[in-house]
Enzyme design. Structure first.
Site, PDB file in Angstrom:
ATOM      1  N   CYS A  52      87.763 -54.217  36.114  1.00 54.10           N
ATOM      2  CA  CYS A  52      88.115 -53.122  37.022  1.00 54.10           C
ATOM      3  C   CYS A  52      89.516 -52.542  36.796  1.00 54.10           C
ATOM      4  CB  CYS A  52      87.965 -53.576  38.471  1.00 54.10           C
ATOM      5  SG  CYS A  52      86.261 -54.052  38.852  1.00 54.10           S
TER       6      CYS A  52
ATOM      7  N   CYS B 251      87.152 -59.181  47.150  1.00 54.98           N
ATOM      8  CA  CYS B 251      86.121 -58.962  46.135  1.00 54.98           C
ATOM      9  C   CYS B 251      85.200 -60.178  46.018  1.00 54.98           C
ATOM     10  CB  CYS B 251      86.756 -58.671  44.781  1.00 54.98           C
ATOM     11  SG  CYS B 251      85.501 -58.476  43.513  1.00 54.98           S
TER      12      CYS B 251
ATOM     13  N   LYS C  84      75.542 -47.802  37.425  1.00 59.69           N
ATOM     14  CA  LYS C  84      76.591 -46.793  37.585  1.00 59.69           C
ATOM     15  C   LYS C  84      76.780 -45.983  36.302  1.00 59.69           C
ATOM     16  CE  LYS C  84      79.355 -50.518  38.227  1.00 59.69           C
ATOM     17  NZ  LYS C  84      80.506 -51.307  38.584  1.00 59.69           N
TER      18      LYS C  84
ATOM     19  N   CYS D 223      93.558 -55.516  39.440  1.00 59.78           N
ATOM     20  CA  CYS D 223      92.421 -55.184  40.303  1.00 59.78           C
ATOM     21  C   CYS D 223      92.605 -55.827  41.674  1.00 59.78           C
ATOM     22  CB  CYS D 223      91.129 -55.665  39.659  1.00 59.78           C
ATOM     23  SG  CYS D 223      90.936 -57.450  39.752  1.00 59.78           S
TER      24      CYS D 223
ATOM     25  N   LYS E 157      79.796 -43.422  34.546  1.00 57.51           N
ATOM     26  CA  LYS E 157      81.180 -42.980  34.749  1.00 57.51           C
ATOM     27  C   LYS E 157      81.588 -41.897  33.764  1.00 57.51           C
ATOM     28  CE  LYS E 157      82.674 -47.269  36.868  1.00 57.51           C
ATOM     29  NZ  LYS E 157      83.557 -48.444  36.813  1.00 57.51           N
TER      30      LYS E 157
END
Ligand code: SRM
Ligand code: SF4
Length: 578
Positions: free
Chosen positions: A479, A436, A209, A430, A211
């Site tokens: 997160c 999750c 990823k 989170c 960001k």
């Protein structure tokens, strides 16, 4: 380890991406198959489409079809650059949650929205409806540029408008281009053979990823140092003069791997406004071409920046970009505003920040947050803006509109923002359990009770009016950005947390480890002596995080998980000239 021909072996994830034919895999077949879930490789490819197949954890498994649903349901994430929605879009997203999800929406720490509990037979209809609302889930997850964050305060100056426009351009520029998304979810035309489907990303996309976040002058609510590429606009006389770039931020760590670490972005240089989008593209291209594709744990840009050093990053950047970087410009110190309550937008309208309690938009007994928001948005037709603190702004209101909104909140037993304590309004948790798959401990579900206890302790110590930002996560992936909090509880083992402390409101300092493996029930008691020593030992106006650093850390910086000395340049604060 390199193979015989000197080329490092690629990780399994790289193979799956390459073989997926630009994110097709066998998802389409999987959708029409009878099985409740998708094939293993497709589960990975689906992430690029914004879909995470999950199973409900720590819940009593039921019988029959409900059991299959508990084992195979999906989280679907909507990518919303800068968190900006129209009233019509918001109302439709809520309806979709009722009809095709589990009746709740979850505002995320990156200004996105998530659905939970979506079963396979409803997945296609859900994604179709999101797209009909002119929104997308494509690229909300996966190894691509993620949701671009921007300070949510409504734009009332030319500089703010320009920054917003740049954020939209970055989001558009770095969106995956594959036709797979349309083919699978929207019954689009099949791509013709030989067409270059991903001119920027290529068949393997990014190593991991990526960001990007844009702050606003004086306002660091987006936690700009934590992004792979943080952008700090520089403004003169309300006009955008350019932006400082911060490279190599990222927070994810793994308990068992001491060579993984949180890192704050380092100043790369200053660019003119017309070069910002190209600068982002250039950094993403460096990551694409040089990021680690052999070990996913080390595949984030921060590890490349660590390996190269910032000087080499600058040289590589300039060798590709059609312009030079100049020295970072000194800017005013930024605070992490939460934007709650009523504010003047500066253009004759007002906005109001509603506290959502860890972003969960649902009705719970008498506390009917979702209904309140539905009524208010329907009646007042505001612009809706999600914040990096998992809250929501309703913007473009008149003064009467604000008063009406507050009455609607009262009628639905939703606390007005002024009634939310400073600690609660700056807190983040989170998602963690039960959805999750990486959660070690609870987070969102225990946060309300933890905050009650924490507020109680502060009251007893005469600190009830003070603001401390407390963040909780169910594992060290970060997160809810615990590594920049003033106090953080991070899941360590089932039921136990590590306690970190010492971040700052300006977001330019990482926390240090204070206590390890503390049971949930003892967290607040364990931190109490620290609160007491802050009360009695602080300098006038000294925030908790600053006090902790001064009195308890002596400037020493240690690995957040192992306590070992941090690698050179890693887990360090960046210069304030960002
Ligand atoms: Fe995250 C993985 C939720 C923001 C670092 N994150 C996950 C997954 C998808 C779990 C998984 O891989 O199976 C979580 C889904 C939980 C669920 O059931 O919904 C998840 N992350 C979230 C959200 C919803 C947390 C929230 O409570 O708001 C946030 C969604 C943001 C969005 O809209 O895009 C979210 N995640 C973050 C942030 C904060 C940020 O970006 O500002 C971070 C730290 C910054 C960073 O990336 O370094 C973050 N998430 C991670 C990581 C660690 C990545 C790494 O470098 O090691 C993982 C694990 C992974 O990717 O393998 C992860
Ligand atoms: Fe899950 Fe860990 Fe992220 Fe929390 S921090 S949502 S537990 S991956």
């Amino acid at each position: 380890m390199a193979s015989a021909d000197g080329v490092p072996p690629e990780s399994k994830g790289e193979r799956i991406k390459r073989d997926s034919r630009f994110l097709r895999g066998t998802i389409e077949q999987g959708l029409s198959a009878d099985s409740p879930g998708f094939e293993r490789d497709d589960v990975q490819v689906l992430k690029f489409h914004g879909v995470y197949q999950q199973r409900l954890r720590n819940v009593q498994q039921t019988e029959g079809p409900d059991q299959a649903a508990a084992k195979h349901q999906s989280m679907v994430r909507v990518r919303i650059p800068g968190g900006r929605l129209t009233a019509i879009q918001f109302l439709e997203l809520v309806r979709i949650a009722d009809e095709l999800g589990n009746g709740t929406l979850r505002a995320t720490s990156r200004q996105g929205l998530q659905y939970h509990g979506v079963v396979k037979p409803k997945l296609k209809a859900l994604i179709e409806r999101i797209n009909r609302a002119m929104l997308t889930t494509l690229g909300a997850c996966g190894d691509v540029s993620r949701n671009v964050m921007v300070c949510p305060a409504p734009a009332a100056t030319p500089a703010r408008e320009r920054v917003l426009g740049i954020a939209e351009d970055i989001a558009r520029e770095l969106s995956p281009a594959t036709g797979a998304y349309h083919e699978i979810w929207l019954d689009g035309k099949k791509a013709e053979a030989g067409i270059a489907e991903e001119p920027f990303y290529g068949a393997r996309y990014l190593p991991r990823k990526f960001k990007v976040g844009l702050a606003m002058p004086g306002d660091n609510c987006i936690d700009v140092f934590t992004h792979d590429l943080g952008i700090v606009p520089v403004v003169d006389n309300a006009r955008l003069r350019g932006a400082n770039l911060l490279i190599g931020g990222g927070l994810g760590m793994t308990h068992s791997r001491g060579d993984t670490f949180a890192r704050l972005g380092s100043p790369l240089g200053f660019v003119a406004p017309e070069h910002v989008v190209e600068a982002v593209r250039t950094v993403a291209a460096l990551f694409r071409d040089h990021g680690n594709r052999a070990d996913r744990r080390h595949a984030r840009l921060k590890y490349l920046v660590e390996q190269w050093g910032v000087e080499r990053c600058r040289a590589e950047f300039e060798s590709r970009a059609g312009f030079a970087l100049t020295q970072s410009v000194k800017v005013e110190e930024s605070q992490d505003h939460h934007h709650l309550g009523r504010h003047d937008s500066g253009d004759g309208t007002f906005y109001y920040g509603v506290y959502l309690a860890n972003g969960r938009i649902g009705d719970q007994g008498e506390h009917r947050l979702r209904s309140a928001l539905q009524v208010a948005v329907e009646e007042l037709q505001p612009n809706v803006i999600l914040t990096p603190q998992q809250n929501m702004l309703l913007a473009g209101l008149t003064e009467d509109g604000i008063e009406r909104l507050e009455r609607i909140l009262d009628q639905h037993r939703v606390p007005r923002s002024a009634a939310v304590s400073p600690v609660r309004s700056h807190s983040l948790a989170c998602v963690a359990l039960p959805t999750c798959g990486l959660a070690i401990t609870e987070s969102e579900r225990v946060m309300p009770a933890l905050l009650d206890e924490f507020e109680g302790a502060l009251e007893q110590l005469g600190l009830g009016h003070e603001r401390i930002n407390l963040r909780v996560t169910g594992c060290p992936n970060g997160c809810a950005r615990p590594c920049t909090a003033e106090i953080a509880f991070v899941g360590r083992k089932p039921g136990r947390y590590d306690i970190f402390a010492g971040g700052s409101g300006t977001g330019d300092r990482l926390v240090g480890l204070y206590a390890e493996g503390i049971p949930l029930a003892d967290l607040v008691e364990t931190i109490r002596p620290l609160l007491l020593s802050w009360r009695d030992g602080r300098q006038p106006g000294e925030p908790f995080g600053d006090y902790y650093q001064r009195a308890h850390c002596g400037g020493e910086r240690r690995h957040l998980l192992t306590g070992a000395e941090t690698p050179a340049g890693g887990a360090e604060s960046s210069e304030s000239s960002a």
